[in-house]
Write an enzyme that holds these catalytic residues in place. Sequence first.
Site, PDB file in Angstrom:
ATOM      1  N   ASP A 156      21.258 -38.649 -43.470  1.00  0.00           N
ATOM      2  CA  ASP A 156      22.284 -39.915 -43.441  1.00  0.00           C
ATOM      3  C   ASP A 156      23.098 -40.785 -44.162  1.00  0.00           C
ATOM      4  O   ASP A 156      22.057 -41.170 -44.873  1.00  0.00           O
ATOM      5  CB  ASP A 156      21.956 -40.263 -41.768  1.00  0.00           C
ATOM      6  CG  ASP A 156      22.601 -39.218 -41.039  1.00  0.00           C
ATOM      7  OD1 ASP A 156      22.368 -37.899 -41.125  1.00  0.00           O
ATOM      8  OD2 ASP A 156      21.570 -39.776 -39.386  1.00  0.00           O
TER       9      ASP A 156
ATOM     10  N   ASP B 167      16.952 -36.905 -48.100  1.00  0.00           N
ATOM     11  CA  ASP B 167      17.454 -37.824 -46.558  1.00  0.00           C
ATOM     12  C   ASP B 167      18.867 -37.148 -45.894  1.00  0.00           C
ATOM     13  O   ASP B 167      20.000 -37.032 -46.688  1.00  0.00           O
ATOM     14  CB  ASP B 167      17.347 -39.524 -46.374  1.00  0.00           C
ATOM     15  CG  ASP B 167      17.591 -40.226 -45.004  1.00  0.00           C
ATOM     16  OD1 ASP B 167      18.041 -39.975 -43.940  1.00  0.00           O
ATOM     17  OD2 ASP B 167      18.727 -40.911 -45.081  1.00  0.00           O
TER      18      ASP B 167
END
Length: 268
Positions: free
Chosen positions: A15, A13
């Site tokens: 963020d 991922d």
Amino acid sequence: MPAPAGRQAAFFDLDKTIIAKSSALAFSRPFHAGGLITRRAALRTAYAQFVFLVGGADHDQMEKVRHFMSQLVEGWDVATVTEIVADTLHNIVDPLVYDEAVTLIEEHHLAGREVIIVSTSGSEVVGPIGEMLGADRVIATRMEIVDGKYTGQIDYYAYGETKAEAIRELAATEGFDLARCYAYSDSITDAPMLSAIGHPFAVNPDKDLRKLAAEKQWPVLVFSRPVALGRRMHLPGAKPTLAALAVGGLVVAGGAVVAGLRKRNKPA
């Protein structure tokens, strides 16, 4: 010819896993400087960033942000967005990248694994960040484009179960053995992605993901050291940025949001 089976990959991922804030919202200041968004819109994105950083965004909050951002970009010129991202990428993202994440990316590459970033943010932002970090490919949200402008509609939304589906489809075409792959995320919304992989890791997890990680005995990692990528890898020099035109723009907006929340929460 299908790719040979048994290949390995590491899925990250973006963020709050690789970088310390929302990648899409981090660009609101240069977008404002470039005339793409109004001060009011900058204030709203600052509020969304505040919610994201303080407590993590749950499903309903993410849906509201998605709806707002899709409306916001309607009519934007694609070439202008691309230019702003390219001109401000290093200044905006470089200081936000976690040293621990960069180290992991390097280690996975040295082990012969592909590194794939899987993010809900738009491909216009995620693609250049992925290239900067040396990722082999990215999976990201795609906005509909007609005649060189965004329509405000979303062609593909990389979120929740959709991320896991994209990973399984990629594994089928590229020959990845998901049982031997790795995945990293901070959010409970990525539980499907983490569950689809043999070696999942919770990174700076929100409350719900921390609870799930404890139940499933997933390792928990803490990333806390931002690093300037120029010190870790060879990068082209940063260009003069539009962000300089908006000194304090989003900072002031963010401060106003925080002040407003404090006033709202102040006992009578």
